[in-house]
Write a protein that holds these residues in place. Structure first.
Motif, PDB file in Angstrom:
ATOM      1  N   TYR A  35     -32.273  50.694  34.292  1.00 13.18           N
ATOM      2  CA  TYR A  35     -33.051  51.921  34.474  1.00 13.18           C
ATOM      3  C   TYR A  35     -34.033  52.161  33.325  1.00 13.18           C
ATOM      4  O   TYR A  35     -34.896  53.045  33.412  1.00 13.18           O
ATOM      5  CB  TYR A  35     -32.163  53.141  34.753  1.00 13.18           C
ATOM      6  N   SER A  36     -33.931  51.357  32.264  1.00 16.75           N
ATOM      7  CA  SER A  36     -34.851  51.501  31.133  1.00 16.75           C
ATOM      8  C   SER A  36     -35.973  50.479  31.134  1.00 16.75           C
ATOM      9  O   SER A  36     -36.793  50.459  30.203  1.00 16.75           O
ATOM     10  CB  SER A  36     -34.077  51.378  29.813  1.00 16.75           C
ATOM     11  N   THR A  37     -36.019  49.608  32.146  1.00 20.26           N
ATOM     12  CA  THR A  37     -37.030  48.555  32.195  1.00 20.26           C
ATOM     13  C   THR A  37     -37.739  48.544  33.534  1.00 20.26           C
ATOM     14  O   THR A  37     -37.281  49.133  34.509  1.00 20.26           O
ATOM     15  CB  THR A  37     -36.396  47.169  31.952  1.00 20.26           C
TER      16      THR A  37
ATOM     17  N   SER B 237     -21.923  45.675  41.466  1.00 18.44           N
ATOM     18  CA  SER B 237     -22.163  47.073  41.811  1.00 18.44           C
ATOM     19  C   SER B 237     -23.561  47.504  41.394  1.00 18.44           C
ATOM     20  O   SER B 237     -24.274  48.193  42.138  1.00 18.44           O
ATOM     21  CB  SER B 237     -21.108  47.964  41.143  1.00 18.44           C
ATOM     22  N   ALA B 238     -23.987  47.087  40.194  1.00 14.54           N
ATOM     23  CA  ALA B 238     -25.330  47.424  39.717  1.00 14.54           C
ATOM     24  C   ALA B 238     -26.396  46.788  40.591  1.00 14.54           C
ATOM     25  O   ALA B 238     -27.424  47.413  40.906  1.00 14.54           O
ATOM     26  CB  ALA B 238     -25.497  46.981  38.269  1.00 14.54           C
ATOM     27  N   VAL B 239     -26.167  45.549  40.994  1.00 14.73           N
ATOM     28  CA  VAL B 239     -27.132  44.872  41.882  1.00 14.73           C
ATOM     29  C   VAL B 239     -27.266  45.634  43.183  1.00 14.73           C
ATOM     30  O   VAL B 239     -28.376  45.841  43.701  1.00 14.73           O
ATOM     31  CB  VAL B 239     -26.693  43.417  42.126  1.00 14.73           C
TER      32      VAL B 239
ATOM     33  N   PHE C  49     -29.465  48.763  42.596  1.00 15.70           N
ATOM     34  CA  PHE C  49     -30.871  48.603  42.237  1.00 15.70           C
ATOM     35  C   PHE C  49     -31.654  47.678  43.165  1.00 15.70           C
ATOM     36  O   PHE C  49     -32.881  47.659  43.098  1.00 15.70           O
ATOM     37  CB  PHE C  49     -30.985  48.103  40.791  1.00 15.70           C
ATOM     38  N   ALA C  50     -30.979  46.912  44.005  1.00 13.69           N
ATOM     39  CA  ALA C  50     -31.678  45.953  44.873  1.00 13.69           C
ATOM     40  C   ALA C  50     -32.763  46.591  45.745  1.00 13.69           C
ATOM     41  O   ALA C  50     -33.816  45.973  45.960  1.00 13.69           O
ATOM     42  CB  ALA C  50     -30.677  45.206  45.744  1.00 13.69           C
TER      43      ALA C  50
ATOM     44  N   VAL D 233     -31.125  40.434  48.289  1.00 15.93           N
ATOM     45  CA  VAL D 233     -32.114  40.469  49.367  1.00 15.93           C
ATOM     46  C   VAL D 233     -31.985  41.771  50.140  1.00 15.93           C
ATOM     47  O   VAL D 233     -30.878  42.216  50.459  1.00 15.93           O
ATOM     48  CB  VAL D 233     -31.934  39.271  50.328  1.00 15.93           C
ATOM     49  N   VAL D 234     -33.119  42.366  50.445  1.00 15.19           N
ATOM     50  CA  VAL D 234     -33.178  43.529  51.327  1.00 15.19           C
ATOM     51  C   VAL D 234     -34.129  43.173  52.464  1.00 15.19           C
ATOM     52  O   VAL D 234     -35.318  42.960  52.236  1.00 15.19           O
ATOM     53  CB  VAL D 234     -33.670  44.788  50.583  1.00 15.19           C
ATOM     54  N   GLY D 235     -33.584  43.024  53.665  1.00 14.69           N
ATOM     55  CA  GLY D 235     -34.409  42.614  54.793  1.00 14.69           C
ATOM     56  C   GLY D 235     -34.359  41.113  55.007  1.00 14.69           C
ATOM     57  O   GLY D 235     -33.506  40.409  54.467  1.00 14.69           O
ATOM     58  N   PRO D 236     -35.299  40.572  55.792  1.00 14.48           N
ATOM     59  CA  PRO D 236     -35.292  39.140  56.108  1.00 14.48           C
ATOM     60  C   PRO D 236     -35.817  38.301  54.948  1.00 14.48           C
ATOM     61  O   PRO D 236     -36.453  38.805  54.030  1.00 14.48           O
ATOM     62  CB  PRO D 236     -36.232  39.045  57.314  1.00 14.48           C
TER      63      PRO D 236
END
Length: 229
Positions: free
Chosen positions: A100-102, A125-127, A130-131, A148-151
């Motif tokens: 959250y700082s970058t 859990s962090a991935v 933030f993904a 991955v989010v989506g195809p």
């Protein structure tokens, strides 16, 4: 002890902004040779607490060290060489604090797995958190896992290992180029998972039914390919 919470504090603005790839380095298993290669290729290195020491052990200096700093050796010495950013809140892990700082178009995470199982689970859990908002890749001694989010569409060699891991229950509409097709399958932790699938050679396309985050896991030698997707 870090108490996990689904809410993640947000900085008013990112403290470290990279126009190119950024690598957040933790205190787990880290390949020093890979750190050197990343630095030579212009990847910005940031230490998550004790990960700053891992960068230093590779003969490098991070652009910043971020965390609650309970694991960093010689904090005063590091402060003379780079930015040391103390974030004392204990709601999040040092990895989350660094995230959250970058800000960067592509973020690698090294040293977030290995050595301690609880740290590995916390990294996953962090991935998941933030993904949806940034491109994240977890790198360990053997594999690279792209959130991955989506195809997604990429190439894989014949019999190349292609693992699909659900972070939450997720249904896949269809796939091409895989030895075991994903068409109509629902994967979920504690149920059916997609590890150790294989490419048939050529283009692989995987299409989920929604934007639930999932992991595509390939061999570590595919790192630069996945970064380019």
């Amino acid at each position: 002890m870090t108490v996990q919470d689904t809410s993640v504090p947000a900085a008013d603005a990112p403290i470290v902004v990279s126009q190119g790839p950024l690598a957040i380095v933790g205190g787990g298993a880290v390949d020093a040779a890979l750190l050197v290669e990343l630095a030579e290729r212009g990847v910005t290195l940031v230490g998550a607490d004790g990960g700053g020491d891992a960068i230093g052990d590779a003969g490098l200096t991070p652009a910043a060290i971020i965390g609650d700093l309970d694991s960093l050796q010689d904090r005063a010495g590091w402060a003379q060489r780079t930015r040391v950013i103390h974030i004392p809140e204990q709601v999040t892990t040092d990895f989350q604090k660094a995230l959250y700082s970058t800000q960067a178009p592509v973020t690698l995470a090294l040293g977030m797995t290995g050595k301690r199982l609880d740290h590995t689970l916390a990294a996953l859990s962090a991935v998941l958190q933030f993904a949806p908002s940034r491109k994240l890749l977890l790198v360990d001694e053997v594999d690279v896992a792209l959130a991955v989010v989506g195809p997604i569409r990429f190439t894989a060699g014949p019999r190349e290992r292609v693992s699909i891991h659900p972070l939450l229950p997720i249904r896949f509409e269809q796939s091409t180029g895989l030895f075991y097709p994903m068409d109509g399958l629902t994967l979920e932790p504690g149920g059916l998972i997609g590890t150790s699938n294989e490419g048939t050679g050529g283009v692989v396309e995987i299409i989920p039914a929604d934007d639930t985050p999932w992991l595509l896991i390939l061999g570590k030698e595919r790192l630069w390919d996945l970064m380019a997707l």
